[in-house]
Design a protein around this motif. Structure first.
Motif, PDB file in Angstrom:
ATOM      1  N   LEU A 101       0.745  -0.868  -0.025  1.00 13.60           N
ATOM      2  CA  LEU A 101       0.156  -0.308   0.239  1.00 13.60           C
ATOM      3  C   LEU A 101       0.897   1.499   0.468  1.00 13.60           C
ATOM      4  O   LEU A 101       2.485   1.093   0.694  1.00 13.60           O
ATOM      5  CB  LEU A 101      -0.831  -0.001   1.032  1.00 13.60           C
ATOM      6  CG  LEU A 101      -2.058  -0.852   1.843  1.00 13.60           C
ATOM      7  CD1 LEU A 101      -2.337  -1.518   2.921  1.00 13.60           C
ATOM      8  CD2 LEU A 101      -2.937  -1.298   0.449  1.00 13.60           C
ATOM      9  N   TRP A 102       0.175   2.328  -0.710  1.00 13.28           N
ATOM     10  CA  TRP A 102       1.031   3.867  -0.935  1.00 13.28           C
ATOM     11  C   TRP A 102       0.757   4.683   0.553  1.00 13.28           C
ATOM     12  O   TRP A 102      -0.517   4.863   1.168  1.00 13.28           O
ATOM     13  CB  TRP A 102       0.648   4.285  -1.844  1.00 13.28           C
ATOM     14  CG  TRP A 102       1.163   3.432  -3.285  1.00 13.28           C
ATOM     15  CD1 TRP A 102       0.391   3.114  -4.119  1.00 13.28           C
ATOM     16  CD2 TRP A 102       2.371   3.148  -3.848  1.00 13.28           C
ATOM     17  NE1 TRP A 102       1.402   2.717  -5.398  1.00 13.28           N
ATOM     18  CE2 TRP A 102       2.889   3.236  -5.087  1.00 13.28           C
ATOM     19  CE3 TRP A 102       4.008   4.318  -3.337  1.00 13.28           C
ATOM     20  CZ2 TRP A 102       3.810   2.372  -5.505  1.00 13.28           C
ATOM     21  CZ3 TRP A 102       5.146   3.926  -4.009  1.00 13.28           C
ATOM     22  CH2 TRP A 102       4.766   2.791  -5.612  1.00 13.28           C
ATOM     23  N   ASP A 103       2.540   4.490   0.857  1.00 14.56           N
ATOM     24  CA  ASP A 103       2.220   6.143   2.533  1.00 14.56           C
ATOM     25  C   ASP A 103       2.815   7.506   1.256  1.00 14.56           C
ATOM     26  O   ASP A 103       3.673   7.014   1.046  1.00 14.56           O
ATOM     27  CB  ASP A 103       3.109   5.723   3.043  1.00 14.56           C
ATOM     28  CG  ASP A 103       3.149   6.834   4.225  1.00 14.56           C
ATOM     29  OD1 ASP A 103       1.682   7.315   4.548  1.00 14.56           O
ATOM     30  OD2 ASP A 103       3.836   7.185   5.074  1.00 14.56           O
ATOM     31  N   ILE A 104       1.585   8.120   1.236  1.00 14.90           N
ATOM     32  CA  ILE A 104       1.987   9.470   0.719  1.00 14.90           C
ATOM     33  C   ILE A 104       2.590  10.680   1.065  1.00 14.90           C
ATOM     34  O   ILE A 104       1.283  10.545   1.987  1.00 14.90           O
ATOM     35  CB  ILE A 104       1.152   9.751  -0.651  1.00 14.90           C
ATOM     36  CG1 ILE A 104       0.885   8.210  -1.333  1.00 14.90           C
ATOM     37  CG2 ILE A 104       1.463  11.278  -1.115  1.00 14.90           C
ATOM     38  CD1 ILE A 104      -0.479   8.558  -2.443  1.00 14.90           C
ATOM     39  N   ASP A 105       3.218  11.796   1.011  1.00 17.15           N
ATOM     40  CA  ASP A 105       3.094  13.461   2.026  1.00 17.15           C
ATOM     41  C   ASP A 105       3.358  14.468   0.317  1.00 17.15           C
ATOM     42  O   ASP A 105       4.315  13.391  -0.148  1.00 17.15           O
ATOM     43  CB  ASP A 105       4.395  12.828   2.593  1.00 17.15           C
ATOM     44  CG  ASP A 105       4.198  11.899   3.361  1.00 17.15           C
ATOM     45  OD1 ASP A 105       3.408  12.097   4.179  1.00 17.15           O
ATOM     46  OD2 ASP A 105       5.342  12.459   4.832  1.00 17.15           O
ATOM     47  N   ILE A 106       2.969  15.020   0.517  1.00 14.15           N
ATOM     48  CA  ILE A 106       3.120  16.231  -0.459  1.00 14.15           C
ATOM     49  C   ILE A 106       2.437  17.120  -0.255  1.00 14.15           C
ATOM     50  O   ILE A 106       2.004  17.823   0.776  1.00 14.15           O
ATOM     51  CB  ILE A 106       1.756  15.606  -1.531  1.00 14.15           C
ATOM     52  CG1 ILE A 106       2.278  16.835  -2.879  1.00 14.15           C
ATOM     53  CG2 ILE A 106       0.285  15.645  -0.969  1.00 14.15           C
ATOM     54  CD1 ILE A 106       1.894  16.061  -4.181  1.00 14.15           C
TER      55      ILE A 106
END
Length: 309
Positions: free
Chosen positions: A245-250
């Motif tokens: 699964l993707w853990d995303i910071d932006i």
């Protein structure tokens, strides 16, 4: 997908793999010894490692089903990545041992025995069985989003190739009455196992190091951000995998005069847009900044911007 559902799918796939590989390993080792084929015995040893892999998968399924806690705020999904790494080392060791035994037999100074036709029968049965097991691992792995199961499916496809090589080698040994072909094929089987182990290790290591070589997923994120009115200059974007699964910071910029409530609303829209565009998102953190302030704060850790793709 919730961890409980994923754990159930992994358990089901692991039980199927354990039972199927235990049967194939037992048949190949026993009949390989009776038939006098080192290549078939080696193929059986390879299948026996799959039994251990399935047992390890069952243990991992129980771990990843546990909810996040104070010590593991991102959950327990990395247990699957660690297990995949262990799997790579097991395969590497099994391949190395097979090569050592084959070379010892090859250079022992005596002419290797010619295998009996029994070796052909059990190898053909193994090919059919492994095809079924590989399909089951890919099916459950895709449904659960499990890199570990898909890696095991890849391993089993490799087993089919290995068994096919063994089938050809044993057949040539019998037809040509050349026992030396059998240990040569066994050595090639060992090299194939080692190659698969290295490939699986490199893939798991990329996740353990929070890396990703797929820039297409970043493009999908930036396209999703652009679809939300009011967003400016998405940057410092970082993505990592946690058990598939993707853990995303932006970071995104908004109008400096915008109210906090409105900026928060835009951040929620960005989260929804990304989740609709990227499959398998575990968590998203959207940091709001006033437009034009990017270069006025302290230097931050690395992250991608769209112009760098």
């Amino acid at each position: 997908m919730m961890n409980a559902t994923k754990a159930r799918l992994i358990k089901t796939a692991s039980i199927i793999a354990m039972a199927g590989n235990a049967l194939l390993a037992l048949l190949k080792i026993i009949i390989g010894l009776i038939a006098g084929s080192l290549a078939v015995v080696g193929d059986g040893i390879d299948s026996s490692t799959d039994v251990f892999i399935a047992l390890m998968s069952l243990i991992v399924a129980g771990i990843i089903a546990q909810p996040a806690d104070a010590e593991h705020p991102w959950g327990h999904g990395r247990a699957e990545t660690i297990a995949t790494t262990i799997l790579a080392f097991i395969l590497f060791f099994a391949g190395g041992q097979l090569i050592i035994h084959a070379l010892t037999n090859l250079f022992s100074g005596t002419s290797p025995d010619i295998p009996s036709p029994l070796a052909l029968g059990v190898t053909l049965f193994s090919i059919l069985g492994k095809l079924g097991l590989a399909w089951s691992q890919y099916y459950f792995g895709k449904k659960a989003g499990s890199a570990m199961l898909q890696a095991n499916g890849k391993n089993m496809v490799g087993d089919v190739v290995i068994s096919s090589g063994v089938l050809v080698g044993v057949g040539l040994s019998i037809v040509l009455h050349q026992g030396i072909i059998d240990p040569i094929i066994a050595s090639l089987v060992g090299l194939w196992v080692i190659r698969s182990a290295v490939s699986i290790f490199l893939e798991a290591n990329m996740e353990l190091m929070d890396g990703s070589s797929d820039t297409a997923i970043y493009t999908a994120v930036f396209n999703a951000v652009r679809s939300v009115p009011g967003t400016i200059n998405p940057h410092r974007t970082r993505m990592r995998r946690i058990a598939g699964l993707w853990d995303i910071d932006i970071d995104i910029e908004v109008d400096p005069e915008m109210k906090v409530r409105d900026a928060h609303h835009i951040a929620n829209q960005v989260e929804r847009a990304i989740k609709n565009s990227v499959e398998g998102v575990y968590d998203i953190v959207v940091h709001i900044e006033p437009a034009g302030e990017e270069d006025k704060h302290e230097k931050e850790q690395y992250g991608l911007r769209e112009s760098e793709l």
